[in-house]
Enzyme design. Structure first.
Site, PDB file in Angstrom:
ATOM      1  N   LYS A  13      48.738   2.589  54.813  1.00  0.00           N
ATOM      2  CA  LYS A  13      49.271   3.914  55.197  1.00  0.00           C
ATOM      3  C   LYS A  13      48.980   4.208  56.675  1.00  0.00           C
ATOM      4  CE  LYS A  13      46.741   6.144  52.166  1.00  0.00           C
ATOM      5  NZ  LYS A  13      45.985   5.003  51.613  1.00  0.00           N
ATOM      6  N   ARG A  88      46.754  14.040  47.664  1.00  0.00           N
ATOM      7  CA  ARG A  88      46.119  13.014  46.835  1.00  0.00           C
ATOM      8  C   ARG A  88      45.904  13.493  45.414  1.00  0.00           C
ATOM      9  NH1 ARG A  88      43.330  10.113  51.221  1.00  0.00           N
ATOM     10  NH2 ARG A  88      42.292   8.317  50.351  1.00  0.00           N
ATOM     11  N   ARG A 127      38.849  -5.105  57.267  1.00  0.00           N
ATOM     12  CA  ARG A 127      39.364  -4.081  58.189  1.00  0.00           C
ATOM     13  C   ARG A 127      38.357  -3.723  59.291  1.00  0.00           C
ATOM     14  NH1 ARG A 127      41.597   1.433  55.944  1.00  0.00           N
ATOM     15  NH2 ARG A 127      39.597   1.503  54.888  1.00  0.00           N
ATOM     16  N   ARG A 160      34.141   0.606  58.314  1.00  0.00           N
ATOM     17  CA  ARG A 160      33.819   1.883  57.664  1.00  0.00           C
ATOM     18  C   ARG A 160      32.767   1.713  56.573  1.00  0.00           C
ATOM     19  NH1 ARG A 160      39.620   4.521  56.409  1.00  0.00           N
ATOM     20  NH2 ARG A 160      38.594   4.960  54.426  1.00  0.00           N
ATOM     21  N   ARG A 171      36.959   3.808  45.064  1.00  0.00           N
ATOM     22  CA  ARG A 171      38.106   4.481  45.700  1.00  0.00           C
ATOM     23  C   ARG A 171      39.409   4.103  45.001  1.00  0.00           C
ATOM     24  NH1 ARG A 171      37.294   2.358  51.347  1.00  0.00           N
ATOM     25  NH2 ARG A 171      39.308   3.279  51.840  1.00  0.00           N
TER      26      ARG A 171
HETATM   27  P1  AP5 Z   1      45.178   0.595  56.532  1.00  0.00           P
HETATM   28  O1  AP5 Z   1      46.430   0.860  57.271  1.00  0.00           O
HETATM   29  O2  AP5 Z   1      43.893   1.000  57.167  1.00  0.00           O
HETATM   30  O3  AP5 Z   1      45.277   1.133  55.048  1.00  0.00           O
HETATM   31  P2  AP5 Z   1      45.236   2.627  54.484  1.00  0.00           P
HETATM   32  O4  AP5 Z   1      46.234   2.713  53.389  1.00  0.00           O
HETATM   33  O5  AP5 Z   1      45.359   3.617  55.607  1.00  0.00           O
HETATM   34  O6  AP5 Z   1      43.790   2.612  53.864  1.00  0.00           O
HETATM   35  P3  AP5 Z   1      42.587   3.663  53.918  1.00  0.00           P
HETATM   36  O7  AP5 Z   1      41.394   2.951  53.355  1.00  0.00           O
HETATM   37  O8  AP5 Z   1      42.426   4.286  55.280  1.00  0.00           O
HETATM   38  O9  AP5 Z   1      43.053   4.712  52.940  1.00  0.00           O
HETATM   39  P4  AP5 Z   1      42.180   5.599  52.132  1.00  0.00           P
HETATM   40  O10 AP5 Z   1      43.260   6.352  51.501  1.00  0.00           O
HETATM   41  O11 AP5 Z   1      41.192   5.063  51.207  1.00  0.00           O
HETATM   42  O12 AP5 Z   1      41.200   6.254  53.229  1.00  0.00           O
HETATM   43  P5  AP5 Z   1      41.208   7.680  53.937  1.00  0.00           P
HETATM   44  O13 AP5 Z   1      40.698   7.501  55.295  1.00  0.00           O
HETATM   45  O14 AP5 Z   1      42.523   8.360  53.733  1.00  0.00           O
HETATM   46  O15 AP5 Z   1      45.158  -0.990  56.201  1.00  0.00           O
HETATM   47  C1  AP5 Z   1      44.046  -1.596  55.549  1.00  0.00           C
HETATM   48  C2  AP5 Z   1      43.797  -2.987  56.173  1.00  0.00           C
HETATM   49  O16 AP5 Z   1      44.885  -3.853  55.843  1.00  0.00           O
HETATM   50  C3  AP5 Z   1      43.697  -2.999  57.708  1.00  0.00           C
HETATM   51  O17 AP5 Z   1      42.735  -3.917  58.104  1.00  0.00           O
HETATM   52  C4  AP5 Z   1      45.116  -3.420  58.167  1.00  0.00           C
HETATM   53  O18 AP5 Z   1      45.083  -4.107  59.420  1.00  0.00           O
HETATM   54  C5  AP5 Z   1      45.550  -4.345  57.021  1.00  0.00           C
HETATM   55  N1  AP5 Z   1      46.975  -4.272  56.737  1.00  0.00           N
HETATM   56  C6  AP5 Z   1      47.771  -3.173  56.733  1.00  0.00           C
HETATM   57  N2  AP5 Z   1      49.039  -3.497  56.373  1.00  0.00           N
HETATM   58  C7  AP5 Z   1      49.019  -4.831  56.139  1.00  0.00           C
HETATM   59  C8  AP5 Z   1      50.037  -5.764  55.725  1.00  0.00           C
HETATM   60  N3  AP5 Z   1      51.308  -5.370  55.492  1.00  0.00           N
HETATM   61  N4  AP5 Z   1      49.677  -7.063  55.576  1.00  0.00           N
HETATM   62  C9  AP5 Z   1      48.397  -7.459  55.811  1.00  0.00           C
HETATM   63  N5  AP5 Z   1      47.409  -6.634  56.212  1.00  0.00           N
HETATM   64  C10 AP5 Z   1      47.715  -5.323  56.363  1.00  0.00           C
HETATM   65  O19 AP5 Z   1      40.161   8.480  53.040  1.00  0.00           O
HETATM   66  C11 AP5 Z   1      38.767   8.230  53.109  1.00  0.00           C
HETATM   67  C12 AP5 Z   1      38.031   9.255  52.262  1.00  0.00           C
HETATM   68  O20 AP5 Z   1      38.255  10.589  52.785  1.00  0.00           O
HETATM   69  C13 AP5 Z   1      38.473   9.361  50.798  1.00  0.00           C
HETATM   70  O21 AP5 Z   1      37.829   8.387  49.987  1.00  0.00           O
HETATM   71  C14 AP5 Z   1      38.042  10.799  50.459  1.00  0.00           C
HETATM   72  O22 AP5 Z   1      36.647  10.886  50.245  1.00  0.00           O
HETATM   73  C15 AP5 Z   1      38.367  11.554  51.745  1.00  0.00           C
HETATM   74  N6  AP5 Z   1      39.748  12.075  51.726  1.00  0.00           N
HETATM   75  C16 AP5 Z   1      40.757  11.733  52.580  1.00  0.00           C
HETATM   76  N7  AP5 Z   1      41.873  12.406  52.262  1.00  0.00           N
HETATM   77  C17 AP5 Z   1      41.585  13.184  51.206  1.00  0.00           C
HETATM   78  C18 AP5 Z   1      42.337  14.108  50.408  1.00  0.00           C
HETATM   79  N8  AP5 Z   1      43.645  14.338  50.638  1.00  0.00           N
HETATM   80  N9  AP5 Z   1      41.702  14.715  49.383  1.00  0.00           N
HETATM   81  C19 AP5 Z   1      40.409  14.520  49.138  1.00  0.00           C
HETATM   82  N10 AP5 Z   1      39.633  13.652  49.826  1.00  0.00           N
HETATM   83  C20 AP5 Z   1      40.223  12.989  50.862  1.00  0.00           C
END
Ligand code: AP5
Length: 219
Positions: A13, A88, A127, A160, A171
């Site tokens: 994402k 979410r 990552r 992270r 997660r």
């Molecule tokens: P990346 O693009 O970083 O993936 P992502 O989907 O953004 O993953 P996240 O881990 O950031 O999502 P998340 O939803 O768990 O975390 P968030 O920060 O929102 O890609 C991942 C890896 O793969 C990278 O190394 C990239 O280079 C590689 N890659 C990408 N595309 C690829 C491809 N096509 N092929 C190969 N490799 C690829 O949330 C963190 C925490 O915050 C949550 O756990 C929660 O505690 C809190 N939080 C955030 N939002 C909310 C909410 N709305 N409600 C409640 N709590 C929340």
């Protein structure tokens, strides 16, 4: 355009939101980044969110919705936005509809980036993120030119805390229980497009652009 990117942790994402934000010239709003920023600045919001994030749990809806409501009131969202990591839960999705309706607006598109759990785990383990510009890299799939240095801004890369193996699994469980129901929620509203997120980054980017262009030509 007002777009939501939906998908499990590690689906890509953040990677795709950044590319789409450049393409459409609208802000990329990632709730995870907003929480991490608050955490780094040690604000009350950051302190409150930390315990949930470290365990891989969702921050409570009321806190998250208030933060997003404020962010969406900023003038840079006038022309649209790309939401990454929000909504979410069904409650967050309903709140988003309300916030937009108050301004006479609606979502244009929700893209579900579909990736299998075993692939997600590999992605999260490799990552690296830039501490300055939040650029995202992967040891195998998207390596930086120099180890641990961001290609875009020269900042230091870090891993992270919530990418530890036990938290990664939690997660993904939380995603399946609380966020996956949004796929149906948005399908029923006719807003959902699914993209195969297991393809190369550039291929996923192109499919996303096509989905966006189809909606733009309809409007
Ligand atoms: P990346 O693009 O970083 O993936 P992502 O989907 O953004 O993953 P996240 O881990 O950031 O999502 P998340 O939803 O768990 O975390 P968030 O920060 O929102 O890609 C991942 C890896 O793969 C990278 O190394 C990239 O280079 C590689 N890659 C990408 N595309 C690829 C491809 N096509 N092929 C190969 N490799 C690829 O949330 C963190 C925490 O915050 C949550 O756990 C929660 O505690 C809190 N939080 C955030 N939002 C909310 C909410 N709305 N409600 C409640 N709590 C929340």
């Amino acid at each position: 355009m007002r777009i939501v990117l939906l998908g499990a942790p590690g689906a890509g994402k953040g990677t795709q939101a950044e590319l789409l934000s450049e393409y459409l010239q609208v802000p990329h709003i990632a709730t995870g980044d907003l929480f991490r920023e608050a955490l780094a600045k040690d604000t009350p919001l950051g302190r409150e969110a930390r315990a949930y994030m470290d365990r891989g749990e969702l921050v409570p809806d009321a806190i998250t919705i208030a933060m997003v409501r404020e962010r969406l009131s900023a003038p840079d969202t006038e022309r649209g936005f790309i939401l990454d990591g929000f909504p979410r839960t069904v409650e967050q999705a309903r709140a988003l509809d309300e916030v937009l309706a108050e301004r006479g607006r609606k979502l244009d598109l929700v893209v579900f980036i579909d990736v299998r759990p075993e692939v997600l785990l590999q992605r999260l383990s490799g990552r690296w993120i830039c501490q300055d510009c939040q650029g995202v890299y992967h040891t195998l799939y998207n390596p930086p030119e120099r180890p641990e240095i961001c290609d875009a801004c020269g900042g230091r890369l870090y891993q992270r805390i919530d990418d530890r193996p036990e938290t990664q699994r939690r997660r993904i469980e939380v995603y399946l229980a609380q966020t996956a129901p949004l796929i149906e929620f948005y399908r029923e509203r006719g807003l959902l497009v699914t993209v195969n997120g297991e393809q190369e980054i550039a291929r996923v980017r192109d499919e996303l652009r096509s989905a966006v262009d189809r909606v733009r030509t309809r409007a």
